[in-house]
Write a protein that holds these residues in place. Structure first.
Motif, mmCIF file in Angstrom:
data_model
loop_
_atom_site.group_PDB
_atom_site.id
_atom_site.type_symbol
_atom_site.label_atom_id
_atom_site.label_comp_id
_atom_site.label_asym_id
_atom_site.label_seq_id
_atom_site.Cartn_x
_atom_site.Cartn_y
_atom_site.Cartn_z
ATOM 1 N N GLY A 308 0.879 -1.171 0.000
ATOM 2 C CA GLY A 308 0.000 0.000 0.000
ATOM 3 C C GLY A 308 0.912 1.215 0.000
ATOM 4 N N PHE A 309 0.965 1.931 -1.070
ATOM 5 C CA PHE A 309 1.871 3.087 -1.134
ATOM 6 C C PHE A 309 1.179 4.220 -1.863
ATOM 7 C CE2 PHE A 309 2.621 0.480 -4.860
ATOM 8 C CZ PHE A 309 2.564 1.409 -5.899
ATOM 9 N N THR A 310 1.721 5.416 -1.686
ATOM 10 C CA THR A 310 1.195 6.563 -2.410
ATOM 11 C C THR A 310 2.065 6.751 -3.641
ATOM 12 O OG1 THR A 310 0.567 7.500 -0.309
ATOM 13 C CG2 THR A 310 0.597 9.004 -2.195
ATOM 14 N N GLY A 311 1.434 6.735 -4.788
ATOM 15 C CA GLY A 311 2.174 6.864 -6.037
ATOM 16 C C GLY A 311 2.661 8.288 -6.258
ATOM 17 N N ARG A 312 3.382 8.472 -7.361
ATOM 18 C CA ARG A 312 3.929 9.796 -7.649
ATOM 19 C C ARG A 312 2.882 10.712 -8.261
ATOM 20 N NH1 ARG A 312 8.964 6.951 -10.452
ATOM 21 N NH2 ARG A 312 7.195 5.598 -10.961
ATOM 22 N N ASP A 313 1.770 10.143 -8.643
ATOM 23 C CA ASP A 313 0.611 10.942 -9.034
ATOM 24 C C ASP A 313 -0.638 10.135 -8.668
ATOM 25 O OD1 ASP A 313 0.009 9.107 -11.236
ATOM 26 O OD2 ASP A 313 1.711 10.030 -12.261
ATOM 27 N N GLU A 314 -1.776 10.798 -8.809
ATOM 28 C CA GLU A 314 -3.021 10.174 -8.358
ATOM 29 C C GLU A 314 -3.294 8.852 -9.080
ATOM 30 O OE1 GLU A 314 -7.527 11.647 -8.266
ATOM 31 O OE2 GLU A 314 -6.046 13.269 -8.171
ATOM 32 N N LEU A 315 -2.999 8.860 -10.384
ATOM 33 C CA LEU A 315 -3.264 7.658 -11.182
ATOM 34 C C LEU A 315 -2.393 6.490 -10.717
ATOM 35 C CD1 LEU A 315 -4.717 6.316 -13.571
ATOM 36 C CD2 LEU A 315 -2.932 7.234 -15.084
ATOM 37 N N GLU A 316 -1.129 6.773 -10.427
ATOM 38 C CA GLU A 316 -0.232 5.696 -9.973
ATOM 39 C C GLU A 316 -0.749 5.075 -8.672
ATOM 40 O OE1 GLU A 316 4.237 5.322 -10.913
ATOM 41 O OE2 GLU A 316 4.153 6.391 -9.013
ATOM 42 N N THR A 317 -1.277 5.904 -7.808
ATOM 43 C CA THR A 317 -1.854 5.388 -6.552
ATOM 44 C C THR A 317 -3.069 4.513 -6.871
ATOM 45 O OG1 THR A 317 -1.179 7.445 -5.504
ATOM 46 C CG2 THR A 317 -2.731 6.066 -4.270
ATOM 47 N N LYS A 318 -3.881 5.000 -7.790
ATOM 48 C CA LYS A 318 -5.105 4.271 -8.149
ATOM 49 C C LYS A 318 -4.772 2.919 -8.793
ATOM 50 C CE LYS A 318 -9.492 5.779 -9.412
ATOM 51 N NZ LYS A 318 -10.244 6.901 -9.785
ATOM 52 N N LEU A 319 -3.729 2.887 -9.618
ATOM 53 C CA LEU A 319 -3.367 1.636 -10.306
ATOM 54 C C LEU A 319 -2.892 0.568 -9.321
ATOM 55 C CD1 LEU A 319 -1.553 2.900 -13.552
ATOM 56 C CD2 LEU A 319 -3.890 2.111 -13.280
ATOM 57 N N ALA A 320 -2.466 1.013 -8.130
ATOM 58 C CA ALA A 320 -1.987 0.050 -7.129
ATOM 59 C C ALA A 320 -3.102 -0.396 -6.185
ATOM 60 C CB ALA A 320 -0.847 0.677 -6.324
ATOM 61 N N SER A 321 -4.301 0.113 -6.397
ATOM 62 C CA SER A 321 -5.388 -0.252 -5.484
ATOM 63 C C SER A 321 -5.724 -1.744 -5.613
ATOM 64 C CB SER A 321 -6.638 0.573 -5.801
ATOM 65 O OG SER A 321 -7.740 0.022 -5.118
#
Ligand SMILES: Cc1cc2nc3c(=O)[nH]c(=O)nc-3n(C[C@H](O)[C@H](O)[C@H](O)COP(=O)(O)O)c2cc1C
Length: 343
Positions: A308-321
């Motif tokens: 569970g990590f915060t991506g470098r942009d919103e989309l990167e975070t969403k892709l890791a959900s």
């Protein structure tokens, strides 16, 4: 090693996408081809259903024009049935080789004398491979595990490898786990690396790939989950470097998958929902990717779960959900609103 001189695989770098039931569908394989994969293998079909002429099973052998070296795979436990398949493949199928699945650990397969069950039935395996390989000019390959049992003294893949060559197999793949082990712990590469085989298990980076080839015996590595998590692994292997892929580039790849899906399953409402369901199946793996730019230590390891990590942009975070709801929302970006029963 000499027994394998007739092998259809040239000795230089040839990346292979593993057979993957459901997720290794034609649109996904097409995506892997775009990323530089050399050899693709279709989803496992049941030999008995092939012989019966079952249309759904035969559909698993469809090949995209970009799949220039393409293998098909069957699970079968009896010489007559597998030999009949081999005969049919020669006449009816566009494939460069066919593979016998002797690695599937599932009770539903093993209970019927197929898959990894054959590891404990060398005499029947001998009959199957001898007869089937003689029935066709199509090369026959065999995919095995290290053995049935956890106990290392009961591993038998090393005994089977030279025999399979004598019986007529053109190549053997070893997945470095036992049937009992399923996916627990890491694959045993020390064991694989001593043999002239296609090695398989846990490859997630170009460094893993190169390391396994270093001893000079392993011919190449077959990649399964690593390709589902990051289809661009083939490009990394070819270029011998990591690709710190951006979220927008991953979105483009997803768009490609959807385009290939609609092309394959149709763009009517049935095709759209089929494409969506296979997109969701893939996203369940793809979400496990942790961007290399965020990792402190390389190479990445396949059994390290996404913390569970915060991506470098919103989309990167969403892709890791890891939430199915988020995968559905992603699918809606390409395919429109999902049916209410999916939400
Ligand atoms: C979703 C999924 C489906 C699979 N389907 C098949 C299959 O149809 N035939 C087969 O021989 N192996 C199948 N496997 C096993 C893989 O081909 C491969 O041997 C295994 O995953 C280990 O390689 P990897 O660590 O690179 O994934 C499947 C694995 C997964 C995760």
């Amino acid at each position: 090693m000499e027994d394998y001189e007739k092998n259809m695989l040239p000795r230089d770098l040839q990346t292979i996408l593993a057979p993957l039931t459901t997720v290794g569908n034609l649109p996904f394989r097409r995506l892997c081809k775009l990323q530089g994969c050399d050899i693709t293998v279709g989803e496992m079909a049941l030999a008995s259903k092939i012989v019966e002429g079952n249309g759904g099973e035969w559909a698993l052998f469809r090949r995209h024009v970009s799949e220039d070296v393409f293998g098909i795979q069957i699970a079968g436990g009896w010489p007559d049935v597998v030999a009949k398949c081999a005969e049919l493949f020669e006449r009816e199928c566009s494939a460069d080789f066919f593979d016998l699945n002797c690695g599937c650990p599932l009770d539903g397969i093993c209970g019927k004398g197929m898959g990894a069950e054959l590891l404990e039935k060398p005499q029947r395996l001998q009959e199957i491979v001898t007869i089937a390989s003689r029935t066709t000019s199509l090369p026959m390959t065999v995919k095995i595990r290290v053995g049935q049992h956890e106990d290392p003294s009961r591993r038998n893949a090393h005994l089977l490898v030279p025999r399979l060559a004598d019986w007529g197999a053109s190549a053997v793949t070893i997945h470095g786990r036992s049937r009992q082990q399923r996916y627990s712990r890491l694959a045993n590469w020390e064991y694989i690396e001593e043999r002239p085989v296609i090695g398989n298990g846990d490859v997630l980076s170009w460094e893993d790939y190169e390391q396994h080839l270093q001893g000079g015996k392993v011919q190449t590595c077959m990649i399964g989950r690593g390709a589902l998590i990051k289809p661009w692994i083939f490009k990394e292997v070819k270029e011998r470097k990591y690709w710190d892929i951006r979220s927008s580039e991953r979105l483009e790849m997803m768009k490609d998958f959807v385009r290939f899906g609609l092309d394959h399953w149709g763009s009517d409402s049935v095709g759209v929902e089929k494409t969506r369901s296979f997109f969701l199946e893939w996203q369940a793996w793809h979400c496990r990717y942790i961007p290399v730019g965020l990792l402190e230590i390389l190479p990445p390891v396949i059994n390290h779960r996404n913390p569970g990590f915060t991506g470098r942009d919103e989309l990167e975070t969403k892709l890791a959900s890891t939430q199915a709801d988020d995968w559905i929302k992603l699918s809606e970006m390409f395919l429109g609103p999902a049916p209410p029963d999916l939400k």
